[in-house]
Design a protein around this motif. Structure first.
Motif, PDB file in Angstrom:
ATOM      1  N   PRO A  77      10.775  -4.847   3.605  1.00 47.71           N
ATOM      2  CA  PRO A  77      10.169  -5.944   4.136  1.00 47.71           C
ATOM      3  C   PRO A  77       9.224  -6.617   4.001  1.00 47.71           C
ATOM      4  O   PRO A  77       9.100  -8.025   3.982  1.00 47.71           O
ATOM      5  CB  PRO A  77      10.005  -5.181   5.807  1.00 47.71           C
ATOM      6  CG  PRO A  77      10.977  -4.269   5.800  1.00 47.71           C
ATOM      7  CD  PRO A  77      11.178  -3.689   4.462  1.00 47.71           C
ATOM      8  N   GLN A  78       8.393  -5.908   3.147  1.00 39.03           N
ATOM      9  CA  GLN A  78       7.240  -6.501   2.568  1.00 39.03           C
ATOM     10  C   GLN A  78       7.610  -7.246   1.259  1.00 39.03           C
ATOM     11  O   GLN A  78       6.687  -7.797   0.769  1.00 39.03           O
ATOM     12  CB  GLN A  78       6.126  -5.396   2.396  1.00 39.03           C
ATOM     13  CG  GLN A  78       5.629  -4.912   3.357  1.00 39.03           C
ATOM     14  CD  GLN A  78       4.595  -3.890   3.565  1.00 39.03           C
ATOM     15  OE1 GLN A  78       3.647  -4.395   3.295  1.00 39.03           O
ATOM     16  NE2 GLN A  78       4.863  -2.820   3.864  1.00 39.03           N
ATOM     17  N   LYS A  95      12.896   0.287   5.058  1.00 41.83           N
ATOM     18  CA  LYS A  95      12.510   0.069   6.381  1.00 41.83           C
ATOM     19  C   LYS A  95      10.933  -0.450   5.953  1.00 41.83           C
ATOM     20  O   LYS A  95      10.535  -1.293   6.981  1.00 41.83           O
ATOM     21  CB  LYS A  95      12.522   1.118   7.239  1.00 41.83           C
ATOM     22  CG  LYS A  95      13.794   1.273   7.833  1.00 41.83           C
ATOM     23  CD  LYS A  95      13.753   2.206   9.198  1.00 41.83           C
ATOM     24  CE  LYS A  95      13.139   1.584  10.577  1.00 41.83           C
ATOM     25  NZ  LYS A  95      13.005   2.525  11.570  1.00 41.83           N
ATOM     26  N   VAL A  96      10.328   0.042   5.011  1.00 41.40           N
ATOM     27  CA  VAL A  96       8.946  -0.342   4.924  1.00 41.40           C
ATOM     28  C   VAL A  96       8.677  -1.067   3.608  1.00 41.40           C
ATOM     29  O   VAL A  96       8.033  -2.109   3.548  1.00 41.40           O
ATOM     30  CB  VAL A  96       8.021   1.022   4.621  1.00 41.40           C
ATOM     31  CG1 VAL A  96       6.404   0.670   4.409  1.00 41.40           C
ATOM     32  CG2 VAL A  96       8.076   1.821   5.846  1.00 41.40           C
ATOM     33  N   ASP A 131       0.887  -1.400  -0.052  1.00 46.41           N
ATOM     34  CA  ASP A 131      -0.048   0.083   0.015  1.00 46.41           C
ATOM     35  C   ASP A 131       0.835   1.248   0.091  1.00 46.41           C
ATOM     36  O   ASP A 131       1.687   1.346   0.954  1.00 46.41           O
ATOM     37  CB  ASP A 131      -1.046  -0.094   1.336  1.00 46.41           C
ATOM     38  CG  ASP A 131      -1.905   1.179   1.187  1.00 46.41           C
ATOM     39  OD1 ASP A 131      -1.815   1.944   0.369  1.00 46.41           O
ATOM     40  OD2 ASP A 131      -2.921   0.978   2.111  1.00 46.41           O
ATOM     41  N   GLN A 190       1.025   3.429   3.060  1.00 50.67           N
ATOM     42  CA  GLN A 190       2.320   3.039   4.066  1.00 50.67           C
ATOM     43  C   GLN A 190       3.617   3.835   3.885  1.00 50.67           C
ATOM     44  O   GLN A 190       4.029   4.384   4.804  1.00 50.67           O
ATOM     45  CB  GLN A 190       2.573   1.672   4.190  1.00 50.67           C
ATOM     46  CG  GLN A 190       1.211   0.661   4.427  1.00 50.67           C
ATOM     47  CD  GLN A 190       1.612  -0.779   4.177  1.00 50.67           C
ATOM     48  OE1 GLN A 190       3.057  -0.917   3.815  1.00 50.67           O
ATOM     49  NE2 GLN A 190       0.691  -1.562   4.541  1.00 50.67           N
ATOM     50  N   LEU A 231       2.958 -12.330   3.372  1.00 55.74           N
ATOM     51  CA  LEU A 231       2.267 -11.310   4.136  1.00 55.74           C
ATOM     52  C   LEU A 231       0.851 -11.374   3.354  1.00 55.74           C
ATOM     53  O   LEU A 231       0.805 -11.069   2.246  1.00 55.74           O
ATOM     54  CB  LEU A 231       3.012  -9.897   4.350  1.00 55.74           C
ATOM     55  CG  LEU A 231       4.111  -9.883   4.987  1.00 55.74           C
ATOM     56  CD1 LEU A 231       5.084  -8.683   4.706  1.00 55.74           C
ATOM     57  CD2 LEU A 231       3.563  -9.966   6.458  1.00 55.74           C
ATOM     58  N   SER A 232      -0.406 -11.117   4.132  1.00 48.76           N
ATOM     59  CA  SER A 232      -1.451 -10.898   3.464  1.00 48.76           C
ATOM     60  C   SER A 232      -2.076  -9.527   3.570  1.00 48.76           C
ATOM     61  O   SER A 232      -2.533  -8.985   4.193  1.00 48.76           O
ATOM     62  CB  SER A 232      -2.629 -11.699   4.212  1.00 48.76           C
ATOM     63  OG  SER A 232      -2.631 -11.125   5.664  1.00 48.76           O
TER      64      SER A 232
END
Lengths: 502, 345
Positions: free
Chosen positions: A166-167, A162-163, A142, A145, A241-242
């Motif tokens: 990781p995803q 950092k955001v 998203d 975020q 990750l969902s």
């Protein structure tokens, strides 16, 4: 819970046992001649092969991740012009079997061989896997975020580390391990480029002597390497990750970097697809006088009929396993499914080798027939078909099935009149995917084909063994056209990306 | 002195004007609501304040310093303006505590922990400190998002329709909680919403937006009682519109002589807006009007009445609302708004 029809259980158990045959063979070999195998493996040659294989696997994986990450970020997150076009361009190498890519380059430059050549070729061929995997994950992050993170004081670069990272880390690692598995099992390209990895050494050991101990011991090491990669791939894959796909995307202004980004895509597209196709077309014109159309057509015919036969057989078994596991799921059925899946990373050369042994010693009545070859394809590609067919099998709800039963259909009747008709498009897609993969298959076909059967891939192979590139080129082009391009067009991930990038 | 000042702001996207001549001032510790229907430009204005978009004209000042202008844009991370997006947008790979601590990077560990603890208590999230976002309910996620935005003590917090994804009951409860949290923190906040009830009940001041422009700014009471035009009057709540003209300082309408709220010019013609709760329905067997419909809500009811000249909707006290078929006399209590030269329906 209803009991599944007996036929489903029988087919599922057969498929699971089939996928255990190659490993079983290796274990038997190891058990009967352990000292001999150990002696074979402790030769310095083994360590040389190990070093070569690991070097190639690690460098290709890293390169593919770097290229794929860049492409994914540019296509999904920047204001790259013609992003849709470049997205397709980035996936184009998927349409070219890696040994065809290798062939096209050695045919142009005779010095193109060894580690460097294999590294470049396989990186070009596998980067699209990372590109597709990471793009799918990036689209799901998203962007609000990222905006929140910036409003909390992080620079654009630190927001990425950092955001965002990781995803997408899971997707990047998973696709990287997929590339590693692909490189470990790769046979055609490294052989054509004369770089000694385990797969090439196994084939040469098999060809070079009647004693299969050397080939089998090398195969054991290769399988161990694959299992290690597979273990990590499984571990990463189960930690998705969902996150839902985000609606609005905020594109980063590239400014002057635009030109560089477009150049990068263009260069990769040229080297990964453009030049090879041009070179092969050129050779095909030179070679058309020498290689007769008749030979090409007969190879095409046997390739297609073999692929169709294997596709249908694989599709039927995949349907049975999926039906059992999705609609009558039990602990036993999921054990069967896991077993079937276990062979999906098995190098084809190992499966081929194992079946040569089994065929020659235990089942001489199918050795040197098409059926043993189809059996090998079943072991190798059942997981591919299963991944496509499993979801549509769940489309008919339990309630709908109960209504059908209350209206007078038997259990089997409900399957054939309701579940399968609804799932037909999925089953056909699974069969098509299996057929297209069979068309491109080289090592197992090479070891197991009946002497009188020549496929496009094996014709190409024998032409390159004598360095007659002009003769190989028409087969290579035919493979791209009838197997590569349709497979890319069917690729669900690639289609999704093309629809998401505008 | 205003904390945040927006001067003559204008924005075009793809040649289309999204914001025009927007002027707005936000006072320290104030909760300002920007109210407008979707497409009014509210969210764009919020993104401009946060620094994610560049204006084509005008400027934005924070504590007297220009942070946005067509030439210069201070990066979002340098502004100290927190945001709470519509869908919370929590970082899925971090726990609740880690999410809240995210913007506290520069502080030392003990200060960081103390601040996180403080916010967990403020938002009543202490039991959920170690949970991941996918284990939280919608209301909890929004509270975490607010705590995360408040943690670095931003100059201003921007809330973009933070309650719209929640169900009605939860929304009402969370609204008052959020107001309390903002008060406790002494935060300055801008809330964007399309829900007039939310804006009126929550904010210190409301700015009404339409077609990329700010139409009216004022306290909730000012906005509700005296909307500057018919559009806002109907947007803010049920109103009955009747044509009328000014005679002897009174408004002559089909519903009788009414008292205007604002100053009116003798002889003007226009439209009178009467709030449905301003009607009083007196049961009267000899009355000239008849109840023709009734929607019952418990605490009150909306009653449809056919008067000799037009049909009106009136809000009546629930238990005492007249039944369908009863005859009534319609009275208008209090003063009403008059819009000269406006077209009635």
């Amino acid at each position: 819970m209803q009991k599944p029809p007996v036929a489903l259980i029988a087919m599922g158990v057969f498929a699971a046992l089939a996928s255990l045959v190659p490993l079983g063979y290796l274990l038997i070999r190891l058990g009967s001649g352990f000292d001999k195998a150990l002696a074979e493996l402790s030769r310095p040659r083994t360590f040389e092969l190990l070093g070569n294989t690991l070097l190639l696997t690690v460098s290709v994986t890293i390169t593919a991740i770097v290229i794929g990450l860049f492409q994914a970020w540019l296509v999904t997150r920047s204001n790259l012009p013609f992003a849709g076009f470049f997205a397709v361009l980035g996936t184009l190498p998927l349409a070219i079997p890696s040994y065809v890519l290798a062939l096209s380059y050695t045919s142009m430059f005779s010095w193109f061989s060894g580690f460097f050549a294999s590294w470049i070729t396989l990186s070009l061929a596998t980067a699209p896997y990372v590109f597709l995997g990471v793009s799918a994950a990036l689209v799901r992050v998203d962007t609000s975020q990222e905006e929140v993170a910036r409003s909390l004081g992080l620079s654009r670069f630190r927001v990425f580390t950092k955001v965002t990272w990781p995803q997408i880390k899971t997707a990047a690692t998973a696709s990287g391990l997929l590339v590693a598995l692909y490189t470990l099992s790769e046979f055609g390209a490294v052989s054509i480029l004369r770089y000694d990895t385990f797969t090439r050494a196994i084939y040469n050991a098999y060809r070079g002597s009647f004693d299969r101990t050397a080939a089998a011991s090398l195969a054991v090491v290769l399988v161990l390497l694959t299992l290690i990669a597979l273990y990590f791939e499984r571990r990463v894959r189960n930690r998705y990750l969902s996150v839902e796909a985000s609606g609005r995307r905020n594109l980063v202004e590239l400014g002057n970097w635009k030109v560089l980004a477009m150049t990068m895509f263009g260069v990769l597209g040229l080297f990964g697809a453009g030049f090879p196709i041009a070179a092969l077309t050129g050779w095909a014109f030179v070679g058309s006088s020498r290689s007769t159309w008749g030979e090409l057509l007969s190879a095409l015919g046997s390739s297609l009929s073999l692929a169709l036969l294997a596709g249908v057989v694989i599709g039927i078994f995949a349907t049975a396993v999926a039906l059992w596991n999705v609609r009558y799921g039990s602990r036993f059925s999921s054990l069967i499914e896991t077993t079937v899946w276990s062979s999906h990373a098995l190098p084809a050369i190992v499966v081929g080798l194992a079946l040569v042994f089994v065929g020659a010693n235990l089942t001489p009545w199918i050795y040197q027939t098409v059926w043993l070859l189809v059996f090998a394809y079943l072991i190798l590609f059942l997981p591919n078909a299963l991944s496509v067919i499993a979801t549509p099998m769940g489309q008919v709800s339990r309630g709908q099935e109960q209504v059908a039963r209350s209206l007078g259909l038997s259990q089997v009747g409900a399957i054939f009149k309701l579940v399968i008709p609804v799932a037909t498009p999925g089953i056909l897609a699974g069969m098509a995917l299996a057929s297209l993969t069979v068309l491109k298959e080289l090592p197992a076909t090479l070891l197991l084909r009946p002497n009188e059967v020549d496929t496009l891939a094996t014709k190409l192979w024998s032409a390159t063994e004598t360095l007659s590139y002009a003769q190989a080129a028409p087969y290579a082009l035919a493979l791209i056209i009838i197997a590569g391009v349709p497979a890319l067009a069917l690729n669900a991930q690639a289609r999704k990306l093309a629809s998401e990038v505008r | 002195m205003p904390l945040l000042e927006i001067k003559n702001l204008g924005v075009f996207f793809d040649g289309q004007e999204i914001l025009r001549e927007v002027n707005l001032q936000v006072m320290p510790q104030e909760l300002l609501a920007i109210l407008g229907s979707s497409g009014a430009g509210k969210s764009t204005l919020l993104r401009l304040i946060a620094g994610f978009e560049k204006p084509n004209s005008g400027e934005i000042l924070l504590s007297g310093n220009v942070i946005s202008s067509p030439r210069d844009l201070l990066n979002p991370e340098k502004r100290g303006i927190g945001i709470v997006p519509q869908e919370a947008a929590l970082f899925p790979h971090l726990t609740v505590s880690e999410n809240i601590a995210f913007g506290l990077g520069k502080q030392d560990k003990s200060a960081r922990e103390a601040r996180v603890k403080e916010l967990l208590e403020l938002t009543r999230l202490t039991p959920f400190a170690d949970r991941k976002p996918d284990q939280l309910s919608g209301g909890q996620s929004q509270r975490v998002a607010l705590a995360r935005a408040l943690a670095p003590k931003p100059a201003v917090v921007l809330l973009d329709e933070p309650f719209s994804a929640l169900d009605a009951e939860l929304r009402e409860q969370l609204r008052s909680e959020v107001r309390q949290m903002l008060r406790t923190e002494g935060a300055t906040a801008i809330l964007v919403t399309h829900d007039q009830e939310e804006a009126l009940s929550l904010a210190d001041r409301v700015a009404v937006m339409r077609d990329g422009q700010i139409i009216q700014v004022g306290t909730p009471a000012e906005i509700y009682n005296a909307p500057v035009d018919l559009g806002i009057a109907t947007f803010l709540g049920d109103s009955v519109l009747v044509e009328g003209w000014v005679e002897n300082g009174k408004l002559q309408t089909a519903l009788g002589k009414l008292t205007p709220i604002t100053h009116v010019t003798e002889g003007d013609k226009g439209v009178v807006a009467i709030r449905s709760e301003n009607f009083y329905l007196q049961p009267n067997p000899a009355g000239d009007s008849e109840v023709v419909g009734r929607e019952f809500f418990g605490h009150d009811a909306v009653v449809e009445v056919q008067t000799p000249k037009l049909k009106i909707k009136a809000r009546a006290n629930g238990p005492f609302a007249p039944e369908v078929g009863m005859r009534v006399t319609v009275w208008v209590r209090g003063s009403v708004n008059f819009y000269p030269n406006a077209e009635g329906n």
